[in-house]
Design a protein around this motif. Structure first.
Motif, PDB file in Angstrom:
ATOM      1  N   ALA A  85       0.836  -1.202   0.000  1.00 52.09           N
ATOM      2  CA  ALA A  85       0.000   0.000   0.000  1.00 52.09           C
ATOM      3  C   ALA A  85       0.873   1.254   0.000  1.00 52.09           C
ATOM      4  O   ALA A  85       0.606   2.215  -0.731  1.00 52.09           O
ATOM      5  N   LYS A  86       1.925   1.218   0.795  1.00 54.79           N
ATOM      6  CA  LYS A  86       2.838   2.361   0.891  1.00 54.79           C
ATOM      7  C   LYS A  86       3.539   2.611  -0.456  1.00 54.79           C
ATOM      8  O   LYS A  86       3.654   3.740  -0.919  1.00 54.79           O
ATOM      9  N   VAL A  98       1.244   5.163 -15.992  1.00 53.60           N
ATOM     10  CA  VAL A  98       2.316   4.172 -15.903  1.00 53.60           C
ATOM     11  C   VAL A  98       1.720   2.764 -15.749  1.00 53.60           C
ATOM     12  O   VAL A  98       0.704   2.572 -15.076  1.00 53.60           O
ATOM     13  N   GLU A  99       2.320   1.801 -16.432  1.00 51.67           N
ATOM     14  CA  GLU A  99       1.859   0.405 -16.316  1.00 51.67           C
ATOM     15  C   GLU A  99       2.454  -0.196 -15.057  1.00 51.67           C
ATOM     16  O   GLU A  99       3.664  -0.130 -14.842  1.00 51.67           O
ATOM     17  N   LYS A 100       1.612  -0.802 -14.239  1.00 49.55           N
ATOM     18  CA  LYS A 100       2.096  -1.355 -12.983  1.00 49.55           C
ATOM     19  C   LYS A 100       1.964  -2.868 -12.956  1.00 49.55           C
ATOM     20  O   LYS A 100       1.128  -3.437 -13.653  1.00 49.55           O
ATOM     21  N   MET A 101       2.776  -3.480 -12.133  1.00 51.91           N
ATOM     22  CA  MET A 101       2.695  -4.925 -11.981  1.00 51.91           C
ATOM     23  C   MET A 101       3.184  -5.278 -10.578  1.00 51.91           C
ATOM     24  O   MET A 101       4.158  -4.709 -10.100  1.00 51.91           O
ATOM     25  N   ILE A 102       2.479  -6.198  -9.919  1.00 50.74           N
ATOM     26  CA  ILE A 102       2.928  -6.640  -8.596  1.00 50.74           C
ATOM     27  C   ILE A 102       3.534  -8.032  -8.738  1.00 50.74           C
ATOM     28  O   ILE A 102       2.955  -8.903  -9.391  1.00 50.74           O
ATOM     29  N   LEU A 103       4.706  -8.217  -8.155  1.00 53.01           N
ATOM     30  CA  LEU A 103       5.353  -9.528  -8.200  1.00 53.01           C
ATOM     31  C   LEU A 103       5.530 -10.070  -6.782  1.00 53.01           C
ATOM     32  O   LEU A 103       6.094  -9.394  -5.928  1.00 53.01           O
ATOM     33  N   GLY A 128      -6.494  -3.103  -9.709  1.00 51.80           N
ATOM     34  CA  GLY A 128      -6.477  -3.256 -11.164  1.00 51.80           C
ATOM     35  C   GLY A 128      -5.086  -3.354 -11.758  1.00 51.80           C
ATOM     36  O   GLY A 128      -4.768  -2.743 -12.770  1.00 51.80           O
ATOM     37  N   ILE A 129      -4.246  -4.112 -11.076  1.00 48.46           N
ATOM     38  CA  ILE A 129      -2.846  -4.234 -11.505  1.00 48.46           C
ATOM     39  C   ILE A 129      -2.555  -5.694 -11.842  1.00 48.46           C
ATOM     40  O   ILE A 129      -3.104  -6.607 -11.236  1.00 48.46           O
ATOM     41  N   ARG A 130      -1.677  -5.893 -12.803  1.00 43.58           N
ATOM     42  CA  ARG A 130      -1.242  -7.251 -13.129  1.00 43.58           C
ATOM     43  C   ARG A 130      -0.518  -7.876 -11.952  1.00 43.58           C
ATOM     44  O   ARG A 130       0.112  -7.178 -11.169  1.00 43.58           O
ATOM     45  N   PHE A 131      -0.534  -9.195 -11.892  1.00 46.35           N
ATOM     46  CA  PHE A 131       0.120  -9.884 -10.781  1.00 46.35           C
ATOM     47  C   PHE A 131       0.737 -11.201 -11.244  1.00 46.35           C
ATOM     48  O   PHE A 131       0.154 -11.928 -12.036  1.00 46.35           O
ATOM     49  N   LEU A 132       1.910 -11.489 -10.738  1.00 47.29           N
ATOM     50  CA  LEU A 132       2.524 -12.801 -10.965  1.00 47.29           C
ATOM     51  C   LEU A 132       3.299 -13.194  -9.723  1.00 47.29           C
ATOM     52  O   LEU A 132       3.863 -12.341  -9.036  1.00 47.29           O
ATOM     53  N   GLU A 133       3.333 -14.489  -9.453  1.00 51.93           N
ATOM     54  CA  GLU A 133       4.299 -14.962  -8.464  1.00 51.93           C
ATOM     55  C   GLU A 133       5.539 -15.388  -9.226  1.00 51.93           C
ATOM     56  O   GLU A 133       5.453 -16.028 -10.275  1.00 51.93           O
ATOM     57  N   THR A 134       6.683 -15.014  -8.685  1.00 56.87           N
ATOM     58  CA  THR A 134       7.925 -15.273  -9.412  1.00 56.87           C
ATOM     59  C   THR A 134       8.950 -15.945  -8.508  1.00 56.87           C
ATOM     60  O   THR A 134       8.825 -15.922  -7.281  1.00 56.87           O
ATOM     61  N   SER A 155      -5.606 -10.833  -4.851  1.00 56.63           N
ATOM     62  CA  SER A 155      -6.731  -9.961  -4.531  1.00 56.63           C
ATOM     63  C   SER A 155      -6.289  -8.509  -4.369  1.00 56.63           C
ATOM     64  O   SER A 155      -7.023  -7.603  -4.743  1.00 56.63           O
ATOM     65  N   ILE A 156      -5.099  -8.284  -3.834  1.00 54.71           N
ATOM     66  CA  ILE A 156      -4.658  -6.877  -3.724  1.00 54.71           C
ATOM     67  C   ILE A 156      -4.400  -6.303  -5.120  1.00 54.71           C
ATOM     68  O   ILE A 156      -4.660  -5.123  -5.391  1.00 54.71           O
ATOM     69  N   ALA A 157      -3.907  -7.158  -6.021  1.00 52.48           N
ATOM     70  CA  ALA A 157      -3.659  -6.709  -7.393  1.00 52.48           C
ATOM     71  C   ALA A 157      -4.987  -6.387  -8.084  1.00 52.48           C
ATOM     72  O   ALA A 157      -5.125  -5.362  -8.748  1.00 52.48           O
TER      73      ALA A 157
END
Lengths: 392, 203
Positions: free
Chosen positions: B101-102, B115-120, B145-151, B139-141
């Protein structure tokens, strides 16, 4: 030819020895000698650095007093800031705070500060476990661990405090009707395999560095721990902990602590965010570096400017870490011989002050040093941003 | 005049708490290698990798930042120029997840609006130390409305895919650069499908 080089080297060793035997050490001479590099042998470097960093006084007759006093003081810090709180957490209550408990909301609570310290400690722990990974040294056990910590089962080690602070979660999944299955296993995989804690009775060098940084953070709560401080301690501790003189090696931790304190006294402003734009902060330092470059090598300055290579990309790290991340450790140590030997070691002159007569009247060694480095340095790992790579 | 070796230049930025593996992710992508003991990033560094997407050579200039608060003055000045931002947390470290969130607030404050965002969620190979399950990340992604992947930089899971997906999203937004292509006809990458792949890898 070989003979001549050997003879010159021996003469140089004798020069150092003669100087270091004087009752009062001539600091000007010491700086001159050290600037060209301190010989690796005989613990000379460790001794010279202690002098150049103002830990040992120039008057030799005061050495014993100073060392005894400072080492005792450091041991007291360890007892007060590491050992006692560790007993508190292990036993569940402090010695003289019967009413204190982990959920005590009182800001004076020992428990409150214990948990607050753990946040700082978690950051330190991450960083000391990735200190100088190119060499094996920091992962190995020290010959002189802190006895009370490694041998007393009632005293919890610092890194244990941060592994404790996050509870392991167990995922529960439903398998069919009313049957739940615990998915998490207790098997722990080492995250940083090489930097694992050593068994009771011994202690790795990175654990010692962790303690020094933690005590520094406790003593300087306003600044606390900032990433990069580990890189400043690394070369000093490495040098002291490899001193062939056992009386010095045994006290590498305490001596390193005081030298680090002294060094930080000169460069601490680089680590303080609120001072970034002040006269003593890193922003002003980077500006001075660039105006020096502009003055001395306009072509290079212009090239960096047109390619949008801002000083933040390279000189922020150079200046904050005193080049310690730019070279392999032995080279960093050699560079620091010269750096510590400079009387104006962490200052850059304002070139406009002496540019009118066309000749830099005061050409500081530090300035030469930084600029030489800048001229020869590799650019950041990725090449030039914003432009296609150009061939030379 | 020097010949351009690429068609487009995309500037990406990696942010997130310290120790979540930003440098390792970048290193895996740029050099296809992994090292458990990376030195901590001080200030800001970058790497360059050229990829090919839909027949275009795209030069990715990827900025790697220091995680600690102290460096924010330096690092936030790069948010503005970034076309894509990867926000990384560590699935074995709850605090790094809580701080998303921060970091998102930081993006709102300092980055361009589009800007295009993505959470990993990185380190997904360390199943036995996991404290943040994948659904929480998803769910936070979704919420933002942000893309998400586990890496996993270590096991090389979804690293390349993450960069390609982010680059593709930026490419979709760059119609002016390419007159032959009608941006409306460009098919967005199917995110659900990507997640399926991620699940397979990380199971």
């Amino acid at each position: 030819m070989v003979h001549r080089i050997m003879a010159a080297y021996k003469a140089r060793l004798l020069e150092f020895d003669a100087l270091l035997k004087e009752e009062t050490i001539d600091v000007g001479r010491l700086r001159d000698l050290c600037f060209s590099g301190v010989p690796d042998e005989g613990g000379r470097r460790a001794l010279c650095w202690k002098l150049l960093l103002h830990y040992l006084p120039l008057d030799r007759t005061q050495w014993n007093d100073t060392l005894n006093k400072k080492r005792a003081q450091y041991n007291h810090f360890v007892e007060e800031m590491v050992v006692e709180p560790a007993r508190l957490s292990k036993n569940g209550s402090g010695n003289n705070h019967v009413d204190d408990h982990p959920l005590n909301p009182n800001p004076e609570s020992q428990w409150g500060s214990f948990f607050k310290d753990n946040e700082v400690l978690a950051q330190i722990d991450k960083d000391v476990r990735r200190l100088c990974p190119d060499i094996m040294f920091f992962q190995r056990g020290t010959q002189f661990p802190c006895e009370v910590i490694v041998n007393d089962p009632e005293v919890e080690r610092l890194h244990r405090r941060v592994t404790h602070s996050s509870l392991t979660a167990t995922a529960v999944t439903r398998k069919g009707l009313g049957i739940t299955k615990l998915e998490a296993s207790n098997r722990r995989s080492a995250q940083t395999e090489d930097y694992h804690p050593l068994p009771p009775g011994s202690e790795a060098h990175w654990e010692v560095v962790e303690r020094i940084l933690f005590i520094y953070a406790k003593l300087n709560p306003g600044q606390s721990y900032v990433q990069g401080m580990n890189e400043i301690i690394g070369p000093i501790y490495y040098t002291f902990a490899n001193d062939p003189n056992i009386a010095f090696r045994e006290n590498a931790e305490a001596d390193c602590f005081w030298c680090f304190i002294s060094l930080m006294g000169e460069i601490r402003d680089f680590f303080i965010r609120t001072l970034d734009d002040s006269e003593s902060g890193i922003g002003a330092m980077m500006e001075r570096l660039m105006s020096n470059l502009r003055h001395h090598d306009h072509q290079l300055w212009n090239r960096l400017r047109t390619q949008e290579l801002r000083p933040q990309f390279f000189s922020f790290r150079w200046l904050t870490l005193l080049l310690s991340q730019e070279f392999d450790l032995p080279d960093v140590i050699r560079v620091w011989d010269s750096l510590f030997a400079d009387a104006n070691r962490f200052q850059l002159p304002d070139p406009s002050l002496h540019s009118n007569d066309g000749i830099a009247k005061r050409c500081y060694a530090a300035e030469r040093f930084w600029l030489q480095y800048e001229n020869s340095a590799a650019l950041p790992s990725g090449g030039c941003p914003g432009t296609a790579q150009q061939s030379h | 005049m020097a010949k351009k070796t690429y068609d487009l230049l995309f500037k990406l930025l990696l942010i997130g708490d310290s120790g979540v593996g930003k440098t390792c992710i970048l290193f895996r992508f740029s050099d296809d290698a992994f090292n458990t003991t990376f030195i901590s990033t001080i200030g800001i560094d970058f790497k360059i990798k050229t990829i090919e997407l839909r027949g275009k050579k795209i030069k990715l200039q990827i900025w790697d930042t220091a995680g600690q608060e102290r460096f924010h003055t330096i690092t936030t000045s790069y948010y503005r120029g970034a076309m894509g931002i990867m926000l990384v947390y560590d699935i074995t470290n709850a605090k790094s997840f809580d701080n998303i969130a921060k970091w998102l607030r930081n993006i709102d404050e300092h980055a361009n609006e589009d800007v295009e965002k993505m959470i990993l969620g990185n380190k997904c190979d360390m199943e036995d130390k996991r404290v943040i399950n994948k659904e929480k990340g998803e769910s936070i992604a979704l919420e933002h409305g942000i893309r998400f992947l586990e890496t996993s930089a270590k096991a090389n899971i979804n690293i390349e895919q993450a960069f390609l997906e982010l680059a593709e999203a930026i490419l979709n937004k760059t119609p002016g650069r390419d007159p032959q292509e009608n941006p409306e006809s460009v098919v967005r990458p199917d995110r659900r499908n990507d997640r399926g792949t991620a699940r397979q890898c990380c199971a």
